[in-house]
Design a protein around this motif. Sequence first.
Motif, mmCIF file in Angstrom:
data_model
loop_
_atom_site.group_PDB
_atom_site.id
_atom_site.type_symbol
_atom_site.label_atom_id
_atom_site.label_comp_id
_atom_site.label_asym_id
_atom_site.label_seq_id
_atom_site.Cartn_x
_atom_site.Cartn_y
_atom_site.Cartn_z
ATOM 1 N N THR A 12 0.835 -1.199 0.000
ATOM 2 C CA THR A 12 0.000 0.000 0.000
ATOM 3 C C THR A 12 0.867 1.245 0.000
ATOM 4 O O THR A 12 0.615 2.208 -0.732
ATOM 5 N N GLU A 13 1.908 1.230 0.827
ATOM 6 C CA GLU A 13 2.846 2.352 0.866
ATOM 7 C C GLU A 13 3.467 2.580 -0.513
ATOM 8 O O GLU A 13 3.564 3.710 -1.000
ATOM 9 N N LYS A 14 3.850 1.498 -1.170
ATOM 10 C CA LYS A 14 4.493 1.621 -2.481
ATOM 11 C C LYS A 14 3.510 2.115 -3.543
ATOM 12 O O LYS A 14 3.865 2.909 -4.415
ATOM 13 N N THR A 15 2.261 1.645 -3.463
ATOM 14 C CA THR A 15 1.247 2.097 -4.417
ATOM 15 C C THR A 15 1.039 3.598 -4.309
ATOM 16 O O THR A 15 0.998 4.317 -5.320
ATOM 17 N N LEU A 16 0.910 4.089 -3.075
ATOM 18 C CA LEU A 16 0.701 5.517 -2.872
ATOM 19 C C LEU A 16 1.942 6.318 -3.258
ATOM 20 O O LEU A 16 1.825 7.451 -3.753
ATOM 21 N N ALA A 17 3.121 5.733 -3.048
ATOM 22 C CA ALA A 17 4.354 6.414 -3.464
ATOM 23 C C ALA A 17 4.395 6.571 -4.976
ATOM 24 O O ALA A 17 4.815 7.614 -5.494
ATOM 25 N N VAL A 18 3.947 5.549 -5.695
ATOM 26 C CA VAL A 18 3.911 5.628 -7.158
ATOM 27 C C VAL A 18 2.953 6.725 -7.596
ATOM 28 O O VAL A 18 3.279 7.558 -8.452
ATOM 29 N N LEU A 19 1.763 6.762 -7.013
ATOM 30 C CA LEU A 19 0.799 7.808 -7.372
ATOM 31 C C LEU A 19 1.334 9.194 -7.015
ATOM 32 O O LEU A 19 1.149 10.150 -7.779
ATOM 33 N N SER A 20 2.000 9.301 -5.877
ATOM 34 C CA SER A 20 2.491 10.599 -5.429
ATOM 35 C C SER A 20 3.674 11.093 -6.238
ATOM 36 O O SER A 20 4.032 12.278 -6.160
ATOM 37 N N SER A 21 4.300 10.216 -7.001
ATOM 38 C CA SER A 21 5.438 10.644 -7.817
ATOM 39 C C SER A 21 5.009 11.532 -8.977
ATOM 40 O O SER A 21 5.818 12.256 -9.552
ATOM 41 N N ALA A 35 10.567 4.629 -10.998
ATOM 42 C CA ALA A 35 11.446 3.774 -10.195
ATOM 43 C C ALA A 35 12.430 4.620 -9.393
ATOM 44 O O ALA A 35 12.655 4.375 -8.199
ATOM 45 N N ALA A 36 13.003 5.635 -10.034
ATOM 46 C CA ALA A 36 13.963 6.499 -9.345
ATOM 47 C C ALA A 36 13.287 7.319 -8.254
ATOM 48 O O ALA A 36 13.842 7.514 -7.167
ATOM 49 N N ALA A 37 12.072 7.786 -8.516
ATOM 50 C CA ALA A 37 11.369 8.637 -7.551
ATOM 51 C C ALA A 37 10.884 7.859 -6.336
ATOM 52 O O ALA A 37 10.720 8.427 -5.252
ATOM 53 N N THR A 38 10.632 6.571 -6.495
ATOM 54 C CA THR A 38 10.041 5.769 -5.419
ATOM 55 C C THR A 38 11.013 4.762 -4.809
ATOM 56 O O THR A 38 10.636 4.015 -3.902
ATOM 57 N N ASP A 39 12.221 4.734 -5.334
ATOM 58 C CA ASP A 39 13.240 3.781 -4.850
ATOM 59 C C ASP A 39 12.792 2.337 -5.055
ATOM 60 O O ASP A 39 13.082 1.461 -4.236
ATOM 61 N N LEU A 40 12.076 2.101 -6.150
ATOM 62 C CA LEU A 40 11.692 0.745 -6.541
ATOM 63 C C LEU A 40 12.574 0.284 -7.683
ATOM 64 O O LEU A 40 13.158 1.099 -8.405
ATOM 65 N N SER A 41 12.646 -1.022 -7.870
ATOM 66 C CA SER A 41 13.318 -1.519 -9.065
ATOM 67 C C SER A 41 12.461 -1.177 -10.281
ATOM 68 O O SER A 41 11.257 -0.926 -10.168
#
Length: 254
Positions: A12-21, A35-41
């Motif tokens: 959930t945290e990652k989903t919201l981070a993607v939207l917030s980017s 990926a760079a904005a959210t620190d995801l692969s």
Amino acid sequence: MGAEDGYYVKSTEKTLAVLSSFTPEHPRLSVSAVAAATDLSRAAARRFLLTLRDLGYLRSDGTVFELAPRSLDIGSAFLATLTLPSVAEPHLKALAADLGETTSLCVLDGMHVVYVARFTAPRLVHVSVNVGTRFPAWATSMGRVLIAALEPDEREAHLAAVEFQPFTPHSVSGPAELRAEVELAGRRGWSRVTDELEGGLRGVAVPVSRAGKVVAAANVSLQTHRDPDESLEETVIPQLRSAAERITADLNFR
């Protein structure tokens, strides 16, 4: 943050981070940018983006993603149940018409102020601001009024967490200067910020209360060449205070 209690859902945290980017400055993003904005692969970012696209919150031309209209649903329920905008809007609209200036209502959300109502003067073209826009609270007249109204321990925690960023050469530059401005706002019941967030702009703000607790700040934005700082206390601020008192009265009546 709740992870120790076992309920925290990282996806959930990652989903919201993607939207917030996705921001007004970066409305269209590639998989690599997200990926760079959210620190995801890159692979993980792609999965989140495609899922959100399939759910209707994003749209894509194949390589670049952007928010879709359905993303408004996330905030619309909050705005629909928030009585502040509907109560404040007629008073802000009347004030904007009387002054010929832009009026707004903001609430404090963490370290930021969020606009929940706004009426724009046609000549105010420097800053693009809409309902939902966020600014660092410390850099705005609304934020300083709202910080001043916090309980002492909350106020101290907020001031200690501020990350100073010089928006202009006139921006408050450190904790001591900000603390003095916040204390001044608390003593006199209003705040003025000139050329700190954007050159050529001045903001004044006063608190709006419900049941004796400050819940928002009403604001007037002006261009600095129109009125000297000294005249605001005799012209704009009394009318702004009067509008805030009417909003407060209507809130408490409800």
